[in-house]
Design a protein around this motif. Sequence first.
Motif, mmCIF file in Angstrom:
data_model
loop_
_atom_site.group_PDB
_atom_site.id
_atom_site.type_symbol
_atom_site.label_atom_id
_atom_site.label_comp_id
_atom_site.label_asym_id
_atom_site.label_seq_id
_atom_site.Cartn_x
_atom_site.Cartn_y
_atom_site.Cartn_z
ATOM 1 N N TRP A 33 -12.580 -27.111 21.553
ATOM 2 C CA TRP A 33 -13.637 -26.130 21.334
ATOM 3 C C TRP A 33 -13.034 -24.765 21.040
ATOM 4 N N HIS A 34 -13.811 -23.957 20.338
ATOM 5 C CA HIS A 34 -13.429 -22.565 20.079
ATOM 6 C C HIS A 34 -14.489 -21.691 20.719
ATOM 7 N N VAL A 35 -14.052 -20.807 21.600
ATOM 8 C CA VAL A 35 -14.971 -19.991 22.399
ATOM 9 C C VAL A 35 -14.842 -18.528 21.977
ATOM 10 N N HIS A 36 -15.976 -17.876 21.746
ATOM 11 C CA HIS A 36 -16.015 -16.453 21.385
ATOM 12 C C HIS A 36 -17.131 -15.787 22.183
ATOM 13 N N VAL A 37 -16.817 -14.655 22.836
ATOM 14 C CA VAL A 37 -17.824 -13.951 23.615
ATOM 15 C C VAL A 37 -17.414 -12.488 23.769
ATOM 16 N N HIS A 38 -18.403 -11.604 23.871
ATOM 17 C CA HIS A 38 -18.177 -10.196 24.175
ATOM 18 C C HIS A 38 -18.585 -9.961 25.625
ATOM 19 N N VAL A 39 -17.689 -9.417 26.438
ATOM 20 C CA VAL A 39 -17.932 -9.256 27.879
ATOM 21 C C VAL A 39 -17.334 -7.940 28.370
ATOM 22 N N ASP A 40 -17.740 -7.537 29.559
ATOM 23 C CA ASP A 40 -17.097 -6.406 30.235
ATOM 24 C C ASP A 40 -15.954 -6.882 31.124
ATOM 25 N N ASP A 41 -16.040 -8.113 31.615
ATOM 26 C CA ASP A 41 -15.001 -8.664 32.494
ATOM 27 C C ASP A 41 -14.256 -9.765 31.746
ATOM 28 N N ALA A 42 -13.170 -9.390 31.056
ATOM 29 C CA ALA A 42 -12.414 -10.363 30.275
ATOM 30 C C ALA A 42 -11.795 -11.423 31.168
ATOM 31 N N GLY A 43 -11.335 -11.021 32.356
ATOM 32 C CA GLY A 43 -10.723 -11.980 33.273
ATOM 33 C C GLY A 43 -11.691 -13.076 33.680
ATOM 34 N N ALA A 44 -12.936 -12.693 33.932
ATOM 35 C CA ALA A 44 -13.944 -13.693 34.328
ATOM 36 C C ALA A 44 -14.211 -14.670 33.191
ATOM 37 N N ALA A 45 -14.182 -14.181 31.945
ATOM 38 C CA ALA A 45 -14.410 -15.069 30.800
ATOM 39 C C ALA A 45 -13.286 -16.080 30.659
ATOM 40 N N VAL A 46 -12.060 -15.639 30.898
ATOM 41 C CA VAL A 46 -10.923 -16.560 30.829
ATOM 42 C C VAL A 46 -10.949 -17.528 32.010
ATOM 43 N N GLU A 47 -11.273 -17.024 33.184
ATOM 44 C CA GLU A 47 -11.351 -17.891 34.368
ATOM 45 C C GLU A 47 -12.405 -18.986 34.177
ATOM 46 N N ALA A 48 -13.497 -18.644 33.523
ATOM 47 C CA ALA A 48 -14.532 -19.645 33.250
ATOM 48 C C ALA A 48 -13.964 -20.751 32.374
ATOM 49 N N GLY A 49 -13.116 -20.375 31.413
ATOM 50 C CA GLY A 49 -12.466 -21.376 30.572
ATOM 51 C C GLY A 49 -11.515 -22.247 31.354
ATOM 52 N N VAL A 50 -10.785 -21.661 32.285
ATOM 53 C CA VAL A 50 -9.844 -22.421 33.116
ATOM 54 C C VAL A 50 -10.591 -23.447 33.962
ATOM 55 N N GLU A 51 -11.752 -23.048 34.487
ATOM 56 C CA GLU A 51 -12.547 -23.975 35.293
ATOM 57 C C GLU A 51 -13.115 -25.120 34.452
ATOM 58 N N ALA A 52 -13.366 -24.844 33.163
ATOM 59 C CA ALA A 52 -13.951 -25.863 32.290
ATOM 60 C C ALA A 52 -12.910 -26.821 31.724
ATOM 61 N N GLY A 53 -11.681 -26.347 31.529
ATOM 62 C CA GLY A 53 -10.645 -27.185 30.921
ATOM 63 C C GLY A 53 -9.345 -26.433 30.790
ATOM 64 N N PHE B 6 -15.035 -5.875 25.879
ATOM 65 C CA PHE B 6 -13.995 -6.782 25.414
ATOM 66 C C PHE B 6 -14.557 -7.896 24.534
ATOM 67 N N GLU B 7 -13.766 -8.294 23.550
ATOM 68 C CA GLU B 7 -13.996 -9.533 22.816
ATOM 69 C C GLU B 7 -12.968 -10.535 23.313
ATOM 70 N N VAL B 8 -13.436 -11.691 23.768
ATOM 71 C CA VAL B 8 -12.550 -12.733 24.298
ATOM 72 C C VAL B 8 -12.696 -13.978 23.437
ATOM 73 N N ILE B 9 -11.577 -14.497 22.973
ATOM 74 C CA ILE B 9 -11.560 -15.689 22.122
ATOM 75 C C ILE B 9 -10.480 -16.629 22.628
ATOM 76 N N TYR B 10 -10.776 -17.904 22.704
ATOM 77 C CA TYR B 10 -9.728 -18.880 23.017
ATOM 78 C C TYR B 10 -10.127 -20.276 22.549
ATOM 79 N N LEU B 11 -9.095 -21.100 22.333
ATOM 80 C CA LEU B 11 -9.314 -22.524 22.130
ATOM 81 C C LEU B 11 -9.371 -23.181 23.496
ATOM 82 N N LEU B 12 -10.170 -24.243 23.599
ATOM 83 C CA LEU B 12 -10.382 -24.875 24.892
ATOM 84 C C LEU B 12 -10.376 -26.392 24.757
ATOM 85 N N GLU B 13 -9.548 -27.045 25.527
ATOM 86 C CA GLU B 13 -9.582 -28.499 25.646
ATOM 87 C C GLU B 13 -10.441 -28.833 26.856
ATOM 88 N N ALA B 14 -11.608 -29.453 26.622
ATOM 89 C CA ALA B 14 -12.546 -29.722 27.712
ATOM 90 C C ALA B 14 -13.534 -30.801 27.302
#
Length: 576
Positions: A312-332, A276-284
């Motif tokens: 912030w703008h976050v971009h990452v390639h991962v196998d667990d997309a949910g974990a990448a989004v959850e990490a963003g939720v924990e940060a902001g 997966f490619e996961v991208i999101y904007l993040l207020e943190a």
Amino acid sequence: MPQLPDDLDAVAVRTWCSLALEALGRERAEIDAINVYPIADGDTGTNLYLTLESASAAVEAVFAAHETGATAPATADAVRAMAHGALIGARGNSGTILAQLLRGMAGVLADGGDAAHLRLALTSAADAARQAVAHPVEGTVLTVAAEAAEAARGEDPDLRTVVTAAYDGARAALARTPEQLAVLGRAGVVDAGGRGLVAVLGALVETVTGQAPVRGPRTASGNAAKTPVTVDGGSVVGLPVGGTPVEGVTEGGLPASAPVEGPLDCPEDGSAGPAFEVIYLLEARDEQVARLRTRLDALGDSLVVVGGDGLWHVHVHVDDAGAAVEAGVEAGRPYRIRITHFATESGHDVRVQAEPAQRAVVVVVPGDGLAGLCTEAGATTVIARPGEPPASGELVDAIRRAHAREVVLLPNDAALRHTAAAAAEQARTEGVRVALVPTRAAVQGIAALAVHEPDRGFDEDVVAMTAAAGATRYAELAVAERQSWTMAGICQAGDILGLIDGDVAVIGSDVPHTARTVLDRMLAAGGELVTLVLGEDVPDALAEALEEHVREGHLAVDTVVYRGGHQRAPLLIGVE
């Protein structure tokens, strides 16, 4: 002939963005075709174009706000808008890095646009981009940016000399990328992101000198760089990139008759790579982002985190997309989340797709409350947050997410007319039948969506939705930011403005009284249904009071109330 700038003022920044967008538009397909690193998904040129499109739109918005003034915007306002626009509109790995390059430049150019400041800006940009990438790799756009900054060093006070030197340095660096990165050498292409940066710097040369530069990479000695091309393991041909193309071969480094489809290579370790490619904007906050980088780095690769000052703008390639989004939720607070799923099939990366639906509706909404409402009605939504109008690329993404043969697009904002038209045109080239209903407000979109029937003919459905939207008058309440002339007279900062069909019709001192006056004016021309969309901080008591006001003064009129969430206007009103 326009006067050439002696330094990078706001007008020059505007011109640069416009020319860079044109350059990336011309070269987008060729850059896509040579995209083999870090993922061979053939979208680097498109991502760079969409990122620059967002940057350019932000600069245009700054100039639009100064249309009534006698002077152009300040340089600081223009470069900061450019950087912010690129940040919120960044696409993919390459677009995210470009956003950080522009942000690094803006931090210096806000203080001055002469030759000395530009040298510092180029260095700041290269350093900022390298720091944003978790594991920098040589032979990529990072190398091209660093070599451009190095080539611009010196004491020459002439801006044109600095810009040209940076461009020449970038071209020379680009020509060497196949020697530095094995995957490029095996594919016989230069780095796609680096080529995009050369196009952006070429636009800067044209802005400053008034002449378009020679395209393509060069060797350190200034001679044309021969770029070999390999297609599906076939023969290698020589190509003077930026010079005269070999017959049957494009300037981008690929045979004209055989565009590359899918990846030309896998990651250096031979694995298939993350899914997966996961991208999101993040207020943190900054300290939260530092922890986020560590966590995401452990989850996957191609990690790039850019931004600052709380966004912030976050971009990452991962196998667990949910974990990448959850990490963003924990940060902001993550939003504008985009997840792309890749599957490896016979060595080719492909998007996983189900059979497309027959018809879908894509709607732009001003807040998450209406997004929920429209999603429940079956629509695909794009949220236009205050000060962050969606670019055409975001609308195209939404059309793709809708995954239908036929799409009705509701922009819900007169200012998005051209953006929506460009998105519709792009989607049509991809085989989607798109109808653009020119809704100018969210309440018109709600009215159109209410009569949508996917089982009837496409043309019939579009006509019905267009008629419903056209029969809905719209209004909104806004707070005046400064003293200004309006259609209703002079307003003062802090006044409540009632806009009907886009024009200021009422100037009031408080929301309830202004809302009642606006409703009375709209209903004087008749109506059967009033729609109220409340902003996040507007109490329910206001809706109750307005409903009562409508019942008392207009017996045959019904009222419906929705919560719009975080939106620009405290109250939206529709009458149909």
